[in-house]
Scaffold this motif. Structure first.
Motif, PDB file in Angstrom:
ATOM      1  N   ILE A 199       0.662  -1.035   0.127  1.00  0.00           N
ATOM      2  CA  ILE A 199      -0.058  -0.078  -0.014  1.00  0.00           C
ATOM      3  C   ILE A 199       0.848   1.288   0.023  1.00  0.00           C
ATOM      4  O   ILE A 199       1.803   1.456   0.964  1.00  0.00           O
ATOM      5  CB  ILE A 199      -0.901   0.076   1.223  1.00  0.00           C
ATOM      6  N   ASP A 200       0.718   1.983  -1.117  1.00  0.00           N
ATOM      7  CA  ASP A 200       1.458   3.327  -0.960  1.00  0.00           C
ATOM      8  C   ASP A 200       0.597   4.194  -0.298  1.00  0.00           C
ATOM      9  O   ASP A 200      -0.563   4.721  -0.673  1.00  0.00           O
ATOM     10  CB  ASP A 200       1.455   3.787  -2.524  1.00  0.00           C
ATOM     11  N   LEU A 201       1.178   4.810   0.829  1.00  0.00           N
ATOM     12  CA  LEU A 201       0.448   5.922   1.566  1.00  0.00           C
ATOM     13  C   LEU A 201       0.134   7.136   1.156  1.00  0.00           C
ATOM     14  O   LEU A 201      -0.663   7.933   1.782  1.00  0.00           O
ATOM     15  CB  LEU A 201       1.290   6.092   3.271  1.00  0.00           C
ATOM     16  N   LYS A 202       0.736   7.298   0.035  1.00  0.00           N
ATOM     17  CA  LYS A 202       0.539   8.713  -0.772  1.00  0.00           C
ATOM     18  C   LYS A 202      -0.524   8.905  -1.615  1.00  0.00           C
ATOM     19  O   LYS A 202      -0.830   9.668  -2.425  1.00  0.00           O
ATOM     20  CB  LYS A 202       1.750   9.133  -1.129  1.00  0.00           C
ATOM     21  N   GLU A 203      -0.972   7.314  -1.993  1.00  0.00           N
ATOM     22  CA  GLU A 203      -1.916   7.207  -3.329  1.00  0.00           C
ATOM     23  C   GLU A 203      -3.274   7.730  -2.770  1.00  0.00           C
ATOM     24  O   GLU A 203      -3.874   7.534  -1.840  1.00  0.00           O
ATOM     25  CB  GLU A 203      -1.989   5.715  -3.657  1.00  0.00           C
ATOM     26  N   GLU A 204      -3.917   8.674  -3.783  1.00  0.00           N
ATOM     27  CA  GLU A 204      -5.277   9.027  -3.467  1.00  0.00           C
ATOM     28  C   GLU A 204      -6.229   7.980  -4.218  1.00  0.00           C
ATOM     29  O   GLU A 204      -5.883   8.044  -5.363  1.00  0.00           O
ATOM     30  CB  GLU A 204      -5.237  10.590  -3.918  1.00  0.00           C
ATOM     31  N   THR A 205      -7.132   7.807  -3.565  1.00  0.00           N
ATOM     32  CA  THR A 205      -8.278   6.914  -4.097  1.00  0.00           C
ATOM     33  C   THR A 205      -9.845   7.468  -3.423  1.00  0.00           C
ATOM     34  O   THR A 205      -9.699   8.242  -2.901  1.00  0.00           O
ATOM     35  CB  THR A 205      -7.896   5.526  -4.255  1.00  0.00           C
ATOM     36  N   THR A 206     -10.689   6.446  -3.694  1.00  0.00           N
ATOM     37  CA  THR A 206     -11.689   6.679  -3.016  1.00  0.00           C
ATOM     38  C   THR A 206     -12.017   5.780  -2.010  1.00  0.00           C
ATOM     39  O   THR A 206     -11.377   4.707  -2.131  1.00  0.00           O
ATOM     40  CB  THR A 206     -13.086   6.200  -4.040  1.00  0.00           C
ATOM     41  N   PHE A 210     -10.534   1.579  -1.550  1.00  0.00           N
ATOM     42  CA  PHE A 210      -9.576   1.409  -0.741  1.00  0.00           C
ATOM     43  C   PHE A 210     -10.196   0.038   0.170  1.00  0.00           C
ATOM     44  O   PHE A 210      -9.368  -0.771   0.501  1.00  0.00           O
ATOM     45  CB  PHE A 210      -9.300   2.536   0.252  1.00  0.00           C
ATOM     46  N   ILE A 211     -11.567   0.250   0.404  1.00  0.00           N
ATOM     47  CA  ILE A 211     -12.166  -0.804   1.083  1.00  0.00           C
ATOM     48  C   ILE A 211     -12.203  -2.127   0.159  1.00  0.00           C
ATOM     49  O   ILE A 211     -11.695  -3.278   0.628  1.00  0.00           O
ATOM     50  CB  ILE A 211     -13.493  -0.607   1.423  1.00  0.00           C
ATOM     51  N   ASP A 212     -12.257  -2.022  -1.072  1.00  0.00           N
ATOM     52  CA  ASP A 212     -12.010  -3.297  -1.852  1.00  0.00           C
ATOM     53  C   ASP A 212     -10.811  -3.873  -1.986  1.00  0.00           C
ATOM     54  O   ASP A 212     -10.561  -5.045  -1.883  1.00  0.00           O
ATOM     55  CB  ASP A 212     -12.512  -2.837  -3.329  1.00  0.00           C
ATOM     56  N   LYS A 213      -9.809  -2.779  -1.937  1.00  0.00           N
ATOM     57  CA  LYS A 213      -8.466  -3.329  -2.211  1.00  0.00           C
ATOM     58  C   LYS A 213      -7.916  -4.218  -0.774  1.00  0.00           C
ATOM     59  O   LYS A 213      -7.587  -5.406  -0.830  1.00  0.00           O
ATOM     60  CB  LYS A 213      -7.301  -2.482  -2.252  1.00  0.00           C
ATOM     61  N   LEU A 214      -8.433  -3.599   0.475  1.00  0.00           N
ATOM     62  CA  LEU A 214      -8.048  -4.162   1.770  1.00  0.00           C
ATOM     63  C   LEU A 214      -8.914  -5.453   1.684  1.00  0.00           C
ATOM     64  O   LEU A 214      -8.407  -6.360   2.462  1.00  0.00           O
ATOM     65  CB  LEU A 214      -8.437  -3.361   3.001  1.00  0.00           C
ATOM     66  N   ASN A 224      -0.990 -10.092   4.028  1.00  0.00           N
ATOM     67  CA  ASN A 224      -0.945  -9.662   2.790  1.00  0.00           C
ATOM     68  C   ASN A 224      -0.888  -8.040   2.700  1.00  0.00           C
ATOM     69  O   ASN A 224       0.368  -7.747   2.109  1.00  0.00           O
ATOM     70  CB  ASN A 224      -2.298 -10.247   1.970  1.00  0.00           C
ATOM     71  N   ALA A 225      -1.862  -7.367   2.853  1.00  0.00           N
ATOM     72  CA  ALA A 225      -1.743  -5.922   2.501  1.00  0.00           C
ATOM     73  C   ALA A 225      -0.827  -5.208   3.845  1.00  0.00           C
ATOM     74  O   ALA A 225      -0.801  -5.543   4.864  1.00  0.00           O
ATOM     75  CB  ALA A 225      -2.830  -5.076   2.531  1.00  0.00           C
ATOM     76  N   TYR A 226       0.199  -4.257   3.326  1.00  0.00           N
ATOM     77  CA  TYR A 226       0.909  -3.580   4.281  1.00  0.00           C
ATOM     78  C   TYR A 226       1.269  -2.264   3.943  1.00  0.00           C
ATOM     79  O   TYR A 226       1.334  -2.146   2.482  1.00  0.00           O
ATOM     80  CB  TYR A 226       2.179  -4.480   4.288  1.00  0.00           C
ATOM     81  N   TYR A 227       1.726  -1.594   4.786  1.00  0.00           N
ATOM     82  CA  TYR A 227       2.514  -0.084   4.400  1.00  0.00           C
ATOM     83  C   TYR A 227       3.920  -0.314   5.112  1.00  0.00           C
ATOM     84  O   TYR A 227       3.988  -1.124   6.055  1.00  0.00           O
ATOM     85  CB  TYR A 227       1.552   1.012   4.674  1.00  0.00           C
ATOM     86  N   ILE A 228       4.759   0.618   4.329  1.00  0.00           N
ATOM     87  CA  ILE A 228       5.944   0.586   5.257  1.00  0.00           C
ATOM     88  C   ILE A 228       5.766   1.907   6.059  1.00  0.00           C
ATOM     89  O   ILE A 228       5.481   2.964   6.015  1.00  0.00           O
ATOM     90  CB  ILE A 228       7.180   1.002   4.187  1.00  0.00           C
TER      91      ILE A 228
END
Ligand code: 0FX
Length: 247
Positions: A199-206, A210-214, A224-228
């Motif tokens: 997950i790119d913390l700077k990415e802008e989305t709806t 975002f819920i769908d991705k998670l 699975n999903a992670y941010y740094i």
């Protein structure tokens, strides 16, 4: 077909399908079970009654062994690629946890949630390409807005068992009919999954996307999903759970 080989890397599904399969065999038919070298043989020995062999589809000796001894290979979530020589010499049939050709490849329910695609299960003949051959049967499963990869996967496994039950007689008797996939559909690979997990913390989305991705990346205890973490560079894993109003 009289000499049937099951090749699998999924002990749960193997256990379920072993029961169905062994009941359907006529006295002339026999079935053997095998797994890939990287699978845990103890899992299989605990799950299924039949003896389990280890077969490496990268080794010519193992491929020749199959060609000599069997006339039907059933792939039940086998993670090895079937070499061309094998699929050309013997009837190989795959059970796939996705609706072909819409969800070919890796972790179909993940990409179905992420890309808003229908999903289901398919039984098909194996050809030279991944999840590509003539279709024996397929069906959709219902996907809800609150399904995660984990909950959707469980529904797909049940659908695979239903389809297997429905088609096993015609497969064993070689009387089934096939249809060709309508087009090439979508093919997602393990590397697409790995890319999705970051997950790119700077990415802008709806919020919806975002819920769908998670939820596409939420599957039981998998990380699975992670941010740094911006402070110390550590990977921080995220997963979602959903509760309905009446839960
Ligand atoms: O056996 P299987 O359910 O299926 C996979 C592929 O998805 C399928 O297209 C292929 N035909 C088959 C041979 O291999 O895979 P699994 O048991 O490794 O994973 C089951 C689910 O668990 C998967 O759909 C998503 C989830 N999972 C798995 C791993 C290893 C994760 O969310 N994260 C993970 O790291």
């Amino acid at each position: 077909f009289n000499n049937i080989l099951v090749i699998s890397d999924n002990a749960y599904l193997c256990r379920k399908l072993e029961n169905i399969l062994t009941e359907k065999l006529s006295p002339e038919q026999r079935v053997n079970f095998s797994i890939s070298p990287f699978s845990d043989i103890n899992d299989f020995n605990e799950s299924i009654k039949s003896e389990v062999m280890i077969l490496d589809l990268k080794k010519e000796i193992d491929i020749n062994f199959i060609i000599e001894h069997y006339d039907l290979v059933l792939s039940i979530h086998c993670k090895q690629f079937f070499p061309n020589i094998l699929v050309q010499k013997i009837k190989c049939i795959n059970i796939h946890p996705g609706y072909n050709p819409i969800n070919r490849g890796w972790y179909p329910q993940v990409f179905s949630i992420q890309n808003n695609l229908p999903v289901g299960a398919t039984i098909h003949e194996i050809d030279e390409e991944l999840d590509h051959g003539p279709i024996i049967d397929r069906d959709f499963v219902k996907k809800e807005s609150y399904d995660t990869s984990g909950s959707l996967y469980d529904k797909i496994l049940e659908k695979e068992i239903d389809l297997f039950n429905k088609n096993i007689d015609s497969i064993l008797n070689n009387t089934y009919k096939t249809i060709l996939p309508e087009n090439e559909g979508n093919l997602f690979l393990k590397k697409d999954f790995n890319k999705l997990c970051k997950i790119d913390l700077k990415e802008e989305t709806t919020a919806g996307k975002f819920i769908d991705k998670l939820r596409a990346l939420s599957h039981k205890n998998f990380k699975n999903a992670y941010y740094i973490d911006p402070e110390n560079g550590e990977k921080i894993f995220i997963s979602l759970t959903f509760k309905r109003q009446n839960d």
